[in-house]
Design a protein around this motif. Structure first.
Motif, PDB file in Angstrom:
ATOM      1  N   CYS A  99      22.003  27.250 -17.132  1.00  0.00           N
ATOM      2  CA  CYS A  99      21.374  26.034 -16.629  1.00  0.00           C
ATOM      3  C   CYS A  99      22.276  24.825 -16.869  1.00  0.00           C
ATOM      4  O   CYS A  99      22.832  24.660 -17.960  1.00  0.00           O
ATOM      5  N   LEU A 100      22.425  23.981 -15.855  1.00  0.00           N
ATOM      6  CA  LEU A 100      23.191  22.745 -15.971  1.00  0.00           C
ATOM      7  C   LEU A 100      22.291  21.687 -16.603  1.00  0.00           C
ATOM      8  O   LEU A 100      21.389  21.155 -15.963  1.00  0.00           O
ATOM      9  N   SER A 101      22.536  21.380 -17.869  1.00  0.00           N
ATOM     10  CA  SER A 101      21.613  20.523 -18.607  1.00  0.00           C
ATOM     11  C   SER A 101      22.085  19.081 -18.658  1.00  0.00           C
ATOM     12  O   SER A 101      23.243  18.764 -18.380  1.00  0.00           O
ATOM     13  N   ASN A 102      21.163  18.205 -19.049  1.00  0.00           N
ATOM     14  CA  ASN A 102      21.440  16.774 -19.191  1.00  0.00           C
ATOM     15  C   ASN A 102      21.785  16.394 -20.630  1.00  0.00           C
ATOM     16  O   ASN A 102      22.003  15.213 -20.911  1.00  0.00           O
ATOM     17  N   MET A 103      21.827  17.353 -21.522  1.00  0.00           N
ATOM     18  CA  MET A 103      21.967  17.050 -22.945  1.00  0.00           C
ATOM     19  C   MET A 103      23.402  16.695 -23.314  1.00  0.00           C
ATOM     20  O   MET A 103      24.353  17.274 -22.787  1.00  0.00           O
ATOM     21  N   CYS A 104      23.567  15.743 -24.221  1.00  0.00           N
ATOM     22  CA  CYS A 104      24.913  15.394 -24.698  1.00  0.00           C
ATOM     23  C   CYS A 104      24.868  14.850 -26.132  1.00  0.00           C
ATOM     24  O   CYS A 104      25.172  13.678 -26.363  1.00  0.00           O
ATOM     25  N   PRO A 105      24.480  15.683 -27.108  1.00  0.00           N
ATOM     26  CA  PRO A 105      24.613  15.248 -28.503  1.00  0.00           C
ATOM     27  C   PRO A 105      26.074  14.933 -28.788  1.00  0.00           C
ATOM     28  O   PRO A 105      26.968  15.658 -28.350  1.00  0.00           O
ATOM     29  N   THR A 106      26.323  13.869 -29.521  1.00  0.00           N
ATOM     30  CA  THR A 106      27.683  13.345 -29.645  1.00  0.00           C
ATOM     31  C   THR A 106      27.967  12.870 -31.064  1.00  0.00           C
ATOM     32  O   THR A 106      27.083  12.324 -31.735  1.00  0.00           O
TER      33      THR A 106
ATOM     34  N   SER B 270      24.337  16.875 -34.930  1.00  0.00           N
ATOM     35  CA  SER B 270      23.578  16.200 -33.884  1.00  0.00           C
ATOM     36  C   SER B 270      23.042  17.276 -32.945  1.00  0.00           C
ATOM     37  O   SER B 270      23.807  18.106 -32.451  1.00  0.00           O
ATOM     38  N   VAL B 271      21.735  17.281 -32.718  1.00  0.00           N
ATOM     39  CA  VAL B 271      21.089  18.360 -31.961  1.00  0.00           C
ATOM     40  C   VAL B 271      20.180  17.783 -30.875  1.00  0.00           C
ATOM     41  O   VAL B 271      19.369  16.899 -31.148  1.00  0.00           O
ATOM     42  N   THR B 272      20.337  18.303 -29.664  1.00  0.00           N
ATOM     43  CA  THR B 272      19.373  18.041 -28.603  1.00  0.00           C
ATOM     44  C   THR B 272      18.802  19.381 -28.162  1.00  0.00           C
ATOM     45  O   THR B 272      19.549  20.320 -27.885  1.00  0.00           O
ATOM     46  N   GLN B 273      17.489  19.483 -28.135  1.00  0.00           N
ATOM     47  CA  GLN B 273      16.833  20.725 -27.733  1.00  0.00           C
ATOM     48  C   GLN B 273      15.638  20.385 -26.849  1.00  0.00           C
ATOM     49  O   GLN B 273      15.085  19.285 -26.936  1.00  0.00           O
ATOM     50  N   THR B 274      15.237  21.343 -26.008  1.00  0.00           N
ATOM     51  CA  THR B 274      14.272  20.974 -24.976  1.00  0.00           C
ATOM     52  C   THR B 274      13.486  22.156 -24.441  1.00  0.00           C
ATOM     53  O   THR B 274      13.923  23.311 -24.540  1.00  0.00           O
ATOM     54  N   LEU B 275      12.342  21.836 -23.834  1.00  0.00           N
ATOM     55  CA  LEU B 275      11.629  22.734 -22.920  1.00  0.00           C
ATOM     56  C   LEU B 275      11.847  22.279 -21.491  1.00  0.00           C
ATOM     57  O   LEU B 275      11.327  22.878 -20.564  1.00  0.00           O
ATOM     58  N   LEU B 276      12.591  21.211 -21.312  1.00  0.00           N
ATOM     59  CA  LEU B 276      12.906  20.490 -20.084  1.00  0.00           C
ATOM     60  C   LEU B 276      11.796  19.511 -19.725  1.00  0.00           C
ATOM     61  O   LEU B 276      11.822  18.373 -20.165  1.00  0.00           O
TER      62      LEU B 276
END
Length: 524
Positions: free
Chosen positions: A398-405, A353-359
């Motif tokens: 960076c404090l991120s919002n991502m939470c792949p689970t 499970s992957v979450t990735q971002t440019l924000l």
């Protein structure tokens, strides 16, 4: 809620079922690329790497090699799970005085005080050191089976062809055209010469594409020379030169020193179920707090009631408040604690499970002219006010919002899930987990079930398709509430995807309103 929006249209997206494995991502092309890697004998991690690079090309406004993220892996026969941390961090020479607070409230993803010239949102000073290339390389080195170059090859082909502008791409380009126009290389790739967004063709006979040839060249170099080319070689030097020329304080040493890492996933038990999440400065610890507080709660029926939604609202708000007050990278040490998400399961049962971002959408909006890399605006994750755990500072994670689970239900069924959507991510993931574990739903039922959003500090947004008695009850129970439709744009309730494995059978589903999102089976 818009009075012009259809009140009768119902949309469903059937679950895809396969014994051979599958990929569920926010873009059909990327899902096809990932599924093809599975068909060629690659494992779920190989597929994830190929999907990750492909998404940066075919969905460039959400993620790419100029960003970062988190991958959670549970191999078929492993008891626990692993997290590949490729989150972004601020430059070591960042100057806090470059971000003077001038008051008011920002109107991008986070309600921080406004910074002069939006320096934490747009341009070079908003850019953190990216981790995506290092993260994929670390995953490949540790868990991969197919050659690195083979996994990047599909993304290179897509970049050489250029992004096809259909109606949805045109919508996204139009929404960000004002910001993109500020940066010559971004303007050249995504806009017409007159500054208007590229438009989709009116018939099937015409095609409009974005020129991603510079990005293709960069990806080809990374494919042939490895991740070191991005962090130590000519690509890195050129990126640093471009950033400095634009006013950034990035250094070649920042890129040289960047390291992705593999850490144990957090694991917590919930009513006999197992939940594997991301630790440290992600939304994972906040998600865990939600379920710690839900342990004594039990739903009354097979679907959420007004009382259940009220409980979700209260608990998620409580967890978020704790997060905002206490979490951040203090003294550069981890503290316990517009994006894309995809899930993959292979034939053996390994789940990723992957979450990735440019924000933000299109990140900093700045494409680097020497490499064609669209860069993140990860500095916006930091609170611009001083004296907070998450205040802007040099060399901070960076404090991120991502939470792949990943989940293992008490009946043995396994799930992988996550979402895109900034602060909407954790509330969406928490509700979906509850649907799967507390209500016993399958992936398909959970994805189609209406949700609420609790990401705003003062208002709860509820899906207008909830039954009228529930909506009426919530109006009485919640201090401030507004109804909104589940639409193509914007995603009021985040943009999730879910995979499920029951025995040897796999299933996958994506956000029903996401027009590009799709699940692709590895079966020929």
């Amino acid at each position: 809620m818009s009075r012009a929006a259809s009140q009768t249209m119902k949309i469903q997206k059937p679950v895809v079922v396969s014994e051979k494995g599958l990929v569920a991502s926010q873009n059909r092309i990327a899902s096809e690329i990932g599924a093809n890697i599975l068909r060629k004998g690659g494992n779920a991690i190989d597929s994830a790497i190929a999907t990750s690079f492909a998404l940066g090309v075919v969905e460039p406004w959400m993620s790419g090699i100029g960003g970062g993220g988190y991958m959670i892996i549970r191999r078929a026969n492993d008891e626990g799970a692993h997290v590949v941390d490729f989150g972004m961090r601020s430059p070591s020479m960042l100057k806090k005085e470059d971000y003077p607070v001038i008051g008011g409230k920002a109107n991008d993803l986070f309600p921080w005080p406004v910074v002069k010239d939006d320096a934490n949102v747009f341009g070079a000073k908003a850019i953190a050191i990216p981790g995506q290339v290092a993260g994929m390389a670390k995953a490949h080195e540790t868990f991969g089976s197919l050659p690195w170059a083979d996994l990047l090859a599909p993304a290179i082909i897509e970049a050489e062809e250029g992004l096809l502008v259909d109606w949805y791409a045109q919508l996204i380009l139009a929404s960000a055209a004002k910001g993109l126009a500020k940066f010559p290389a971004s303007r050249a790739v995504y806009l017409e010469e007159d500054g208007f967004p590229k438009a989709s063709a009116w018939t099937a006979l015409g095609q409009t594409r974005c020129d991603q040839s510079d990005l293709a060249t960069t990806l080809a170099t990374i494919a042939s020379q490895g991740a070191k080319a991005f962090y130590q070689g000519s690509i890195a030097q050129n990126m640093v030169d471009d950033l400095k020329a634009a006013g950034g304080h990035h250094s070649l040493q920042d890129f040289n020193d960047y390291r992705a890492q593999i850490v144990p996933a957090s694991e917590f038990r919930y009513k006999g179920h197992r939940i594997f999440g991301t630790p440290e400065i992600t939304a994972g610890p906040t998600l865990e707090r939600v379920f710690q507080w839900l342990k004594e709660w039990s739903p009354d029926g097979m679907r959420p009631s007004a009382e259940d939604f009220t409980t979700f609202d209260q608990v998620i708000r409580k967890a978020n408040q704790e997060r905002f007050e206490t979490m951040g990278d203090v003294a550069n040490e981890p503290v316990p604690g517009c994006t894309t998400h995809f899930n993959i399961v292979d034939e053996e049962g390994t789940m990723v499970s992957v979450t990735q971002t440019l924000l933000s959408i299109f990140g900093s909006r700045m494409t680097l002219p020497s490499s064609g890399v669209l860069m993140n605006n990860g500095i916006m994750w930091f609170d611009p006010e001083s004296g907070k755990p998450n205040s802007i500072g040099p060399n901070k994670r960076c404090l991120s919002n991502m939470c792949p689970t990943l989940l293992e239900r008490s009946d043995g069924t396994r799930f992988g899930l996550g979402a895109a959507g900034g602060r909407k991510i954790m509330p969406a993931v928490a509700q979906l987990i509850s649907y799967l574990l507390d209500f016993g739903m399958d992936a398909n039922t959970a994805m189609h079930e209406p949700r609420i959003d609790v990401s705003l500090s003062e208002t709860t947004i509820i899906d207008h398709t909830l039954p009228e008695p529930i909506r009426t009850a919530l109006k009485q129970k919640l201090p401030s509430m507004t109804e909104a439709p589940r639409t193509v744009y914007p995603y009021h309730f985040a943009c999730p995807s879910i995979i499920e494995r029951n025995g040897t059978m796999n299933a996958g589903t994506t956000e029903i309103m996401a027009p590009w999102a799709d699940t692709v089976s590895a079966e020929s």
